[in-house]
Design an enzyme around this catalytic site. Structure first.
Site, PDB file in Angstrom:
ATOM      1  NE  ARG A 152       6.057  11.823   4.824  1.00 22.80           N
ATOM      2  CZ  ARG A 152       6.771  11.274   3.863  1.00 22.80           C
ATOM      3  NH1 ARG A 152       6.201  10.515   2.959  1.00 22.80           N
ATOM      4  NH2 ARG A 152       8.064  11.505   3.772  1.00 22.80           N
TER       5      ARG A 152
ATOM      6  N   GLY B 220       2.208  13.073   9.670  1.00 27.50           N
ATOM      7  CA  GLY B 220       2.324  13.133   8.211  1.00 27.50           C
ATOM      8  C   GLY B 220       1.157  12.467   7.492  1.00 27.50           C
TER       9      GLY B 220
ATOM     10  CB  CYS C 262      19.591  16.961   2.610  1.00 26.83           C
ATOM     11  SG  CYS C 262      20.033  15.490   1.673  1.00 26.83           S
TER      12      CYS C 262
ATOM     13  CE  LYS D 251      12.255  21.104   2.421  1.00 25.35           C
ATOM     14  NZ  LYS D 251      11.427  20.008   2.783  1.00 25.35           N
TER      15      LYS D 251
ATOM     16  CG  ASP E  35       7.987  20.190   4.758  1.00 23.82           C
ATOM     17  OD1 ASP E  35       8.999  19.607   4.341  1.00 23.82           O
ATOM     18  OD2 ASP E  35       6.896  19.618   4.896  1.00 23.82           O
TER      19      ASP E  35
HETATM   20  C1  OXD Z   1       8.932  14.801   5.191  1.00 29.17           C
HETATM   21  C2  OXD Z   1       8.481  15.678   6.279  1.00 29.17           C
HETATM   22  O1  OXD Z   1       8.869  13.569   5.325  1.00 29.17           O
HETATM   23  O2  OXD Z   1       8.597  16.892   6.124  1.00 29.17           O
HETATM   24  O3  OXD Z   1       9.349  15.333   4.157  1.00 29.17           O
HETATM   25  O4  OXD Z   1       8.000  15.161   7.289  1.00 29.17           O
HETATM   26 MN    MN Z   2       9.041  17.450   4.136  1.00 28.13          MN
END
Ligand code: OXD
Ligand code: MN
Length: 596
Positions: free
Chosen positions: A73, A203, A254, A256, A281
């Site tokens: 991104r 992204g 972290c 997720k 997410d």
């Molecule tokens: C982020 C993703 O950058 O989920 O948070 O790709």
């Molecule tokens: Mn994300």
């Protein structure tokens, strides 16, 4: 042009307008059928956009490579284009809508000449649910079309909703020349519109995800009184068969995704614990008629980071990506399967790297740095329903009731393994002051604290001071508000070694969270919140001494003095817009730690 499926005048007019601007050779409406998907896959192989992988080992799986300067991104090219700059806030890049449209129009002009434009009607959330929002993405990328089929709900049911006159987010994307100097990711929340041009990275271009479901949705959610959050949703089945759901926000890196599909450690598995994955997410959360907070995951796929994914870190994901996955920027092995740094099995003796070059382990670039097989941000997209722990409530229109909200960060010293906020307002303060320390994997000074409130800093589509106000107000609308917690899996000892043994054990902490939600355990009141008594964390089957657990749960008021300075500096950026309640929380914390 294949058949036009819609009676929605706004949609027809918009498709026509974009056609005049971008001048595609042809228009194809994406209908969500397997037949059309198969055609797109075949065409994408012919054009070189996709490489088919070994269909015995990886049925339905493909590999894609992006341009080498289009791998993540691009936050500096991402803008919130509200009428007034103050509406975007100090947390966003801002451009006036007029300037933004003009600038981008120049890049979009004739950009689809010689290409097909795909019209992709999609629903974020179960089609027809009160939670859900419809978007339509116009794109000149087959890769985007195929990924949207994984990540969102596409098909005739969405078109039916549009026929009823339902509004939709206008999502326009063109690869254009994939030129980083002509790349813009623009959000016009007041027009319910997204324009993304010059990129092919997920992204930036799968516009249902970060752009719609977080930036645009957060803006809409404030108006409509709900929450669009960068959170995983998971169900924890307790030994009595009851399932409690939690939502959790962590900054990137972290864990997720790994937490969302955790396999319980043996000690807890035998007790009868089991995890159900709802999302990894994004969470859209509403107050329902019972006064509690309910959540859906608007997405239908995972867009996961490949490096580091293996049967130890995430066995459920390893199983998930065995079929129907599109891999991006990973290494291609000679046997037509894929590999990335930290994958299962040994390092392959050769392959084709993410840039399309022949690769062998140990190769170095001109500066002497190792050449990686897969890009560090290489990804896969895959349907959630492939996941062995996928929740059976994924498609339920009311979503799942949320018992606890968990914020987290990566802190070597400051924050204990877990603490509970005193109340909703204090919990909003805990979320608003969330921060992580930079690791060696990121550019910049190791250990530097970066604030990322609610993990939403890159994704809040408006002024974050108003967003904090919205969070405070949401608490007042909920007679049965979830409790708010903060976790830190990353506390280290004086040698820099992690004190907590790792991801697979995290359920032991979540067990305490649920016990608190159900008033089953007492807690120690500290300066920063409620902390567990060490005997209340179940360590069965885990080789962790009480002394280490005590260190993990210790609160050191002195360390918070420095932290307060950082919080103050951060809050001051929002000037007079910051809700006074957050300054009140700041002052109370200061008093409690006696930092006068
Ligand atoms: C982020 C993703 O950058 O989920 O948070 O790709
Ligand atoms: Mn994300």
């Amino acid at each position: 042009m294949n058949k036009v499926y819609t009676h929605n005048k706004k949609l027809k007019d918009w498709v026509l307008k974009v056609t005049r601007l971008c001048r595609p050779d042809n228009i194809v409406w994406i209908d969500g059928t397997d037949e059309q998907k198969a055609i797109l896959e075949t065409e994408a192989q012919v054009s070189g956009e996709l490489i088919q992988l070994d269909q015995k080992a990886l049925p339905g799986c493909f590999l894609h490579r992006t341009a080498i300067d289009d791998v993540a991104r691009t936050e500096h090219l991402t803008f919130i284009c509200t009428r007034r700059k103050s509406e975007a806030g100090p947390n966003n890049n801002w451009m006036s809508p007029k300037v933004a449209y003009n600038k981008a129009r120049g890049i979009f002009k004739d950009s689809m000449a010689g290409r097909i434009m795909y019209v992709i009607p999609f629903s974020m959330g179960p089609v027809g649910s009160e939670f859900s929002k419809i978007g339509v993405e116009l794109t000149d990328s087959r890769y985007v079309a195929l990924n949207m089929l994984i990540m969102t709900r596409v098909g005739s049911a969405v078109l039916k909703e549009l026929d009823k006159g339902k509004d939709f987010t206008k999502c326009l994307h063109s690869k254009a020349q994939l030129d980083i100097n002509k790349r813009l990711i623009l959000h016009f929340p007041q027009d319910n519109t997204i324009w993304s041009v010059g990129s092919g990275y997920g992204g930036n271009v799968l516009l249902g995800k970060k752009c719609l479901s977080l930036r645009i949705a957060s803006f809409i959610a404030r108006r409509e009184r709900w929450l669009a959050e960068h959170m995983l949703i998971m169900g924890i089945e307790e030994p009595n068969g009851h399932i409690e759901y939690i939502a959790a926000a962590f900054p990137s890196a972290c864990g997720k995704t790994n937490l969302a599909m955790l396999v319980p450690p043996e000690g807890l598995r035998v007790k009868g614990y089991r995890i159900w994955t709802v999302g990894d997410d994004i969470a859209w959360m509403r107050v329902d008629s019972d006064g509690a907070l309910w959540a859906v995951n608007p997405e239908s796929g995972f867009f996961g980071v490949a490096p580091g994914t293996n049967s130890k870190t995430n066995p459920a994901m390893v199983e998930t990506i065995n079929k129907g996955a599109i891999f991006t920027n990973v290494l291609l092995k000679p046997d037509n399967t894929v590999w990335w740094e930290g994958a299962d099995g040994g390092v392959p003796s050769e392959g084709v790297d993410w840039q399309g070059n022949h690769w062998k382990p140990g190769m170095k670039d001109a500066k002497g740095n190792p050449i990686l097989g897969a890009h560090p941000n290489s990804r896969f997209t895959v349907p959630i329903k492939n996941c062995p722990s996928a929740s059976f409530r994924l498609d339920q229109h009311h979503g799942v009731p949320i018992s606890a909200i968990i914020f987290g960060g990566r802190r070597a010293h400051l924050t204990p393994l877990i603490y509970e906020a005193f109340n909703w307002q204090h919990g909003v303060f805990v979320g608003a002051t969330m921060a992580s320390e930079r690791t060696a994997a990121q550019v910049g000074q190791v250990g530097e604290v970066r604030r990322d409130p609610m993990a939403m800093l890159p994704f809040c589509g408006y002024n974050m001071a108003y967003y904090f106000r919205h969070w405070l107000n949401m608490g007042k609308r909920m007679p049965k508000a979830p409790k708010i917690f903060h976790v830190n899996w990353f506390r280290t000892d004086e040698h820099g070694k992690f004190l907590w043994p790792g991801f697979t054990e995290n359920l032991r902490v979540l067990e305490w969270v649920l016990d608190r939600c159900n008033n089953k355990v007492r807690a120690r009141e500290t300066e920063i919140g409620y902390v567990p008594y060490s005997q209340d964390i179940d360590l069965t089957g885990l080789d962790l001494s009480k002394e280490v657990l005590d260190r993990l749960l210790e609160v050191k008021p002195k360390e918070w003095i420095e932290e307060l300075k950082g919080i103050r500096k951060f809050f001051q950026e929002f000037k007079k817009d910051l809700p006074k309640e957050l300054w009140e929380e700041y002052e109370s914390l200061k008093k409690r730690i006696k930092a006068e």
